[in-house]
Design a protein around this motif. Structure first.
Motif, PDB file in Angstrom:
ATOM      1  N   LYS A 185       0.827  -1.206   0.000  1.00  0.00           N
ATOM      2  CA  LYS A 185       0.000   0.000   0.000  1.00  0.00           C
ATOM      3  C   LYS A 185       0.861   1.255   0.000  1.00  0.00           C
ATOM      4  O   LYS A 185       0.549   2.233  -0.675  1.00  0.00           O
ATOM      5  CB  LYS A 185      -0.919  -0.002   1.215  1.00  0.00           C
ATOM      6  N   ARG A 186       1.964   1.224   0.742  1.00  0.00           N
ATOM      7  CA  ARG A 186       2.862   2.395   0.777  1.00  0.00           C
ATOM      8  C   ARG A 186       3.464   2.646  -0.601  1.00  0.00           C
ATOM      9  O   ARG A 186       3.584   3.807  -1.029  1.00  0.00           O
ATOM     10  CB  ARG A 186       3.962   2.190   1.816  1.00  0.00           C
ATOM     11  N   ALA A 187       3.864   1.583  -1.278  1.00  0.00           N
ATOM     12  CA  ALA A 187       4.436   1.739  -2.624  1.00  0.00           C
ATOM     13  C   ALA A 187       3.418   2.375  -3.567  1.00  0.00           C
ATOM     14  O   ALA A 187       3.763   3.247  -4.378  1.00  0.00           O
ATOM     15  CB  ALA A 187       4.888   0.386  -3.159  1.00  0.00           C
ATOM     16  N   GLU A 188       2.163   1.976  -3.451  1.00  0.00           N
ATOM     17  CA  GLU A 188       1.130   2.553  -4.307  1.00  0.00           C
ATOM     18  C   GLU A 188       0.898   4.021  -3.983  1.00  0.00           C
ATOM     19  O   GLU A 188       0.742   4.852  -4.883  1.00  0.00           O
ATOM     20  CB  GLU A 188      -0.171   1.761  -4.131  1.00  0.00           C
ATOM     21  N   ARG A 189       0.944   4.366  -2.694  1.00  0.00           N
ATOM     22  CA  ARG A 189       0.744   5.772  -2.314  1.00  0.00           C
ATOM     23  C   ARG A 189       1.896   6.638  -2.812  1.00  0.00           C
ATOM     24  O   ARG A 189       1.679   7.770  -3.257  1.00  0.00           O
ATOM     25  CB  ARG A 189       0.608   5.891  -0.796  1.00  0.00           C
ATOM     26  N   ARG A 190       3.108   6.115  -2.744  1.00  0.00           N
ATOM     27  CA  ARG A 190       4.261   6.895  -3.218  1.00  0.00           C
ATOM     28  C   ARG A 190       4.156   7.169  -4.714  1.00  0.00           C
ATOM     29  O   ARG A 190       4.606   8.205  -5.204  1.00  0.00           O
ATOM     30  CB  ARG A 190       5.562   6.156  -2.897  1.00  0.00           C
ATOM     31  N   ALA A 191       3.561   6.241  -5.451  1.00  0.00           N
ATOM     32  CA  ALA A 191       3.451   6.401  -6.906  1.00  0.00           C
ATOM     33  C   ALA A 191       2.401   7.429  -7.304  1.00  0.00           C
ATOM     34  O   ALA A 191       2.377   7.871  -8.463  1.00  0.00           O
ATOM     35  CB  ALA A 191       3.128   5.058  -7.554  1.00  0.00           C
ATOM     36  N   ARG A 192       1.549   7.840  -6.371  1.00  0.00           N
ATOM     37  CA  ARG A 192       0.488   8.790  -6.706  1.00  0.00           C
ATOM     38  C   ARG A 192       1.042  10.173  -7.060  1.00  0.00           C
ATOM     39  O   ARG A 192       0.332  10.982  -7.663  1.00  0.00           O
ATOM     40  CB  ARG A 192      -0.492   8.913  -5.536  1.00  0.00           C
ATOM     41  N   ARG A 193       2.287  10.439  -6.666  1.00  0.00           N
ATOM     42  CA  ARG A 193       2.875  11.747  -6.982  1.00  0.00           C
ATOM     43  C   ARG A 193       3.169  11.883  -8.469  1.00  0.00           C
ATOM     44  O   ARG A 193       3.413  12.987  -8.952  1.00  0.00           O
ATOM     45  CB  ARG A 193       4.165  11.926  -6.186  1.00  0.00           C
ATOM     46  N   PHE A 194       3.179  10.779  -9.187  1.00  0.00           N
ATOM     47  CA  PHE A 194       3.542  10.795 -10.604  1.00  0.00           C
ATOM     48  C   PHE A 194       2.285  10.855 -11.476  1.00  0.00           C
ATOM     49  O   PHE A 194       1.231  10.334 -11.127  1.00  0.00           O
ATOM     50  CB  PHE A 194       4.359   9.562 -10.965  1.00  0.00           C
ATOM     51  N   GLY A 195       2.415  11.485 -12.630  1.00  0.00           N
ATOM     52  CA  GLY A 195       1.335  11.495 -13.603  1.00  0.00           C
ATOM     53  C   GLY A 195       1.275  10.163 -14.327  1.00  0.00           C
ATOM     54  O   GLY A 195       2.307   9.577 -14.660  1.00  0.00           O
ATOM     55  N   LEU A 196       0.080   9.659 -14.560  1.00  0.00           N
ATOM     56  CA  LEU A 196      -0.114   8.377 -15.230  1.00  0.00           C
ATOM     57  C   LEU A 196      -0.831   8.593 -16.553  1.00  0.00           C
ATOM     58  O   LEU A 196      -1.884   9.234 -16.604  1.00  0.00           O
ATOM     59  CB  LEU A 196      -0.936   7.437 -14.343  1.00  0.00           C
ATOM     60  N   ARG A 197      -0.256   8.058 -17.635  1.00  0.00           N
ATOM     61  CA  ARG A 197      -0.879   8.131 -18.949  1.00  0.00           C
ATOM     62  C   ARG A 197      -1.099   6.718 -19.467  1.00  0.00           C
ATOM     63  O   ARG A 197      -0.243   5.840 -19.306  1.00  0.00           O
ATOM     64  CB  ARG A 197       0.008   8.904 -19.933  1.00  0.00           C
ATOM     65  N   ILE A 198      -2.255   6.496 -20.071  1.00  0.00           N
ATOM     66  CA  ILE A 198      -2.609   5.188 -20.620  1.00  0.00           C
ATOM     67  C   ILE A 198      -2.923   5.356 -22.100  1.00  0.00           C
ATOM     68  O   ILE A 198      -3.719   6.214 -22.478  1.00  0.00           O
ATOM     69  CB  ILE A 198      -3.826   4.587 -19.894  1.00  0.00           C
ATOM     70  N   GLY A 199      -2.276   4.553 -22.933  1.00  0.00           N
ATOM     71  CA  GLY A 199      -2.519   4.651 -24.367  1.00  0.00           C
ATOM     72  C   GLY A 199      -1.800   3.552 -25.110  1.00  0.00           C
ATOM     73  O   GLY A 199      -1.287   2.596 -24.506  1.00  0.00           O
ATOM     74  N   PRO A 200      -1.723   3.642 -26.419  1.00  0.00           N
ATOM     75  CA  PRO A 200      -0.994   2.646 -27.202  1.00  0.00           C
ATOM     76  C   PRO A 200       0.509   2.796 -26.971  1.00  0.00           C
ATOM     77  O   PRO A 200       0.994   3.892 -26.670  1.00  0.00           O
ATOM     78  CB  PRO A 200      -1.373   2.984 -28.643  1.00  0.00           C
ATOM     79  N   PRO A 201       1.269   1.714 -27.081  1.00  0.00           N
ATOM     80  CA  PRO A 201       2.727   1.811 -26.916  1.00  0.00           C
ATOM     81  C   PRO A 201       3.351   2.725 -27.959  1.00  0.00           C
ATOM     82  O   PRO A 201       2.869   2.819 -29.093  1.00  0.00           O
ATOM     83  CB  PRO A 201       3.208   0.370 -27.100  1.00  0.00           C
ATOM     84  N   ARG A 202       4.397   3.399 -27.549  1.00  0.00           N
ATOM     85  CA  ARG A 202       5.130   4.287 -28.435  1.00  0.00           C
ATOM     86  C   ARG A 202       6.609   3.919 -28.425  1.00  0.00           C
ATOM     87  O   ARG A 202       7.119   3.343 -27.463  1.00  0.00           O
ATOM     88  CB  ARG A 202       4.954   5.741 -28.002  1.00  0.00           C
ATOM     89  N   VAL A 203       7.282   4.272 -29.508  1.00  0.00           N
ATOM     90  CA  VAL A 203       8.732   4.103 -29.607  1.00  0.00           C
ATOM     91  C   VAL A 203       9.333   5.473 -29.850  1.00  0.00           C
ATOM     92  O   VAL A 203       9.052   6.113 -30.866  1.00  0.00           O
ATOM     93  CB  VAL A 203       9.114   3.153 -30.756  1.00  0.00           C
ATOM     94  N   ASP A 204      10.129   5.951 -28.900  1.00  0.00           N
ATOM     95  CA  ASP A 204      10.796   7.233 -29.069  1.00  0.00           C
ATOM     96  C   ASP A 204      12.073   7.231 -28.236  1.00  0.00           C
ATOM     97  O   ASP A 204      12.392   6.254 -27.545  1.00  0.00           O
ATOM     98  CB  ASP A 204       9.885   8.406 -28.687  1.00  0.00           C
ATOM     99  N   ARG A 205      12.811   8.330 -28.318  1.00  0.00           N
ATOM    100  CA  ARG A 205      14.093   8.404 -27.613  1.00  0.00           C
ATOM    101  C   ARG A 205      13.916   8.339 -26.105  1.00  0.00           C
ATOM    102  O   ARG A 205      14.736   7.744 -25.402  1.00  0.00           O
ATOM    103  CB  ARG A 205      14.808   9.696 -28.030  1.00  0.00           C
ATOM    104  N   HIS A 206      12.832   8.913 -25.568  1.00  0.00           N
ATOM    105  CA  HIS A 206      12.592   8.842 -24.124  1.00  0.00           C
ATOM    106  C   HIS A 206      12.530   7.388 -23.654  1.00  0.00           C
ATOM    107  O   HIS A 206      13.169   7.010 -22.669  1.00  0.00           O
ATOM    108  CB  HIS A 206      11.265   9.530 -23.766  1.00  0.00           C
ATOM    109  N   ARG A 207      11.775   6.571 -24.353  1.00  0.00           N
ATOM    110  CA  ARG A 207      11.587   5.192 -23.949  1.00  0.00           C
ATOM    111  C   ARG A 207      12.838   4.352 -24.179  1.00  0.00           C
ATOM    112  O   ARG A 207      13.191   3.505 -23.343  1.00  0.00           O
ATOM    113  CB  ARG A 207      10.377   4.602 -24.677  1.00  0.00           C
ATOM    114  N   LEU A 208      13.506   4.554 -25.288  1.00  0.00           N
ATOM    115  CA  LEU A 208      14.730   3.802 -25.566  1.00  0.00           C
ATOM    116  C   LEU A 208      15.819   4.126 -24.551  1.00  0.00           C
ATOM    117  O   LEU A 208      16.522   3.232 -24.052  1.00  0.00           O
ATOM    118  CB  LEU A 208      15.216   4.091 -26.982  1.00  0.00           C
ATOM    119  N   ASP A 209      15.974   5.405 -24.218  1.00  0.00           N
ATOM    120  CA  ASP A 209      16.991   5.799 -23.232  1.00  0.00           C
ATOM    121  C   ASP A 209      16.648   5.266 -21.850  1.00  0.00           C
ATOM    122  O   ASP A 209      17.535   4.812 -21.105  1.00  0.00           O
ATOM    123  CB  ASP A 209      17.122   7.319 -23.188  1.00  0.00           C
ATOM    124  N   LEU A 210      15.370   5.316 -21.483  1.00  0.00           N
ATOM    125  CA  LEU A 210      14.966   4.812 -20.169  1.00  0.00           C
ATOM    126  C   LEU A 210      15.220   3.315 -20.067  1.00  0.00           C
ATOM    127  O   LEU A 210      15.749   2.831 -19.054  1.00  0.00           O
ATOM    128  CB  LEU A 210      13.484   5.110 -19.927  1.00  0.00           C
TER     129      LEU A 210
END
Length: 252
Positions: free
Chosen positions: A81-106
Motif C-alpha cells: 500500500k505504501r508503494a502505491e501511495r508513493r506512486a500517486r505523486r507521478f502522472g499516469l498516462r494510458i494509451g498505445p505503446p510508443r517508440v521514441d528516444r525517451h523510452r529507448l533511453d529509459l
C-alpha cells in the motif's frame, strides 16, 4: 482465430532464471490473435511479446509457475500500500505503446543498472527491436507511462481484455528504485483492473529461486496454474497455502 505462422520448441539452453538448470520454451508465432483467444492462452500459461507467444517446456522442471491475482480477493500488505501511495505523486498516462528516444533511453538506463547489480547479460535494444517486442500492433496491448512533469520515469506494457490484465514488461528510472516502482506497478494494475471489472491480473511466471521473479509471490492471495494444459484442456488454477510447498502443482 489467429494465424499460426510457426510453432516450435527451442533446444535446451542455460536457464535465464536458474543458471544450474537447462531451459526450453515452446513458441507460437501468430498474427491476428483476438482478445478471446488471447485470454484462453493466458489462462493456459502462455505469455506474449510482439507476435511471439511462449511458455516453458522444460523437461523435468516446473519452477516457472504462471501466477495471477484474483482482483476481488486481493489483500495488499502495508508495504505494498505504501508503494502505491508513493506512486500517486507521478502522472499516469494510458494509451498505445510508443517508440521514441525517451523510452529507448529509459530502457537502456534500467537494463544497465540490472547488469551492474544483478549480473544480467548486456542487451542493447534499438528502435526496431523495441517496436517488435513492446509496440507490435495487437488489439489488447496498452502502455502505462509514469511521469514527473516532462520526465518519463517508468513504462509498463500490458495486455488488457475483458477478463484479463496481463503485465508484459516493466522498466523504470534507476533513480526511483527506492520507491519500489515494481510493486507500485502491480498495485496500479490491480486497481485499474478492478475499475474495469477485470477479474484477474496475470503477472507472468513466479520463480522462487530468482530474485527478479520471486517477488510476485508476495501478492496474496494469488493463484498458480497446475501443469501445462493444452488448448482443449480446462485450465486449473489453485491458491497455494501461505507458507506451504506447491510441488503438487507440477503434473505427475
Amino acid at each position: 482465430m489467429g494465424e499460426l505462422l510457426e510453432h516450435f520448441v527451442e533446444d535446451p539452453r542455460a536457464c535465464d532464471y536458474l543458471p544450474a538448470q537447462l531451459a526450453s520454451l515452446e513458441y507460437k508465432v501468430m498474427t491476428g490473435v483476438g482478445v478471446e483467444e488471447h485470454e484462453a492462452m493466458l489462462a493456459r500459461g502462455w505469455r506474449r511479446l510482439g507476435p511471439f507467444y511462449f511458455r516453458p517446456a522444460c523437461a523435468g522442471c516446473f519452477e516457472c509457475m504462471p501466477l495471477r491475482i484474483p482482483v476481488a480477493s486481493f489483500a495488499p500488505t502495508a508495504s505494498q500500500k505504501r508503494a502505491e501511495r508513493r506512486a500517486r505523486r507521478f502522472g499516469l498516462r494510458i494509451g498505445p505503446p510508443r517508440v521514441d528516444r525517451h523510452r529507448l533511453d529509459l530502457y537502456a538506463r534500467w537494463h544497465a543498472a540490472r547488469e551492474q547489480r544483478r549480473g544480467w547479460t548486456s542487451s542493447a535494444l534499438g528502435a526496431d527491436e523495441y517496436w517488435l517486442q513492446f509496440a507490435y500492433p495487437h488489439a489488447a496491448v496498452r502502455e502505462l507511462s509514469f511521469w514527473d512533469g516532462h520526465r518519463l520515469l517508468a513504462v509498463s506494457l500490458c495486455d488488457v481484455t475483458p477478463r484479463a490484465w496481463s503485465a508484459i514488461y516493466f522498466f523504470y528510472d534507476p533513480d526511483i528504485a527506492r520507491l519500489s516502482p515494481g510493486v507500485a506497478n502491480v498495485m496500479v494494475s490491480v486497481k485499474l483492473a478492478a475499475e474495469r471489472g477485470i477479474p484477474h491480473v496475470y503477472l507472468g511466471y513466479r520463480v522462487l529461486g530468482c530474485p527478479s521473479m520471486r517477488y510476485k509471490a508476495g501478492f496474496r492471495p494469488h493463484e498458480l496454474l497446475v501443469g501445462r494444459p493444452g488448448p482443449e484442456d480446462e485450465p486449473r488454477w489453485v491458491t497455494p497455502a501461505a507458507d506451504g510447498p506447491d510441488g503438487l502443482l507440477a503434473p505427475r
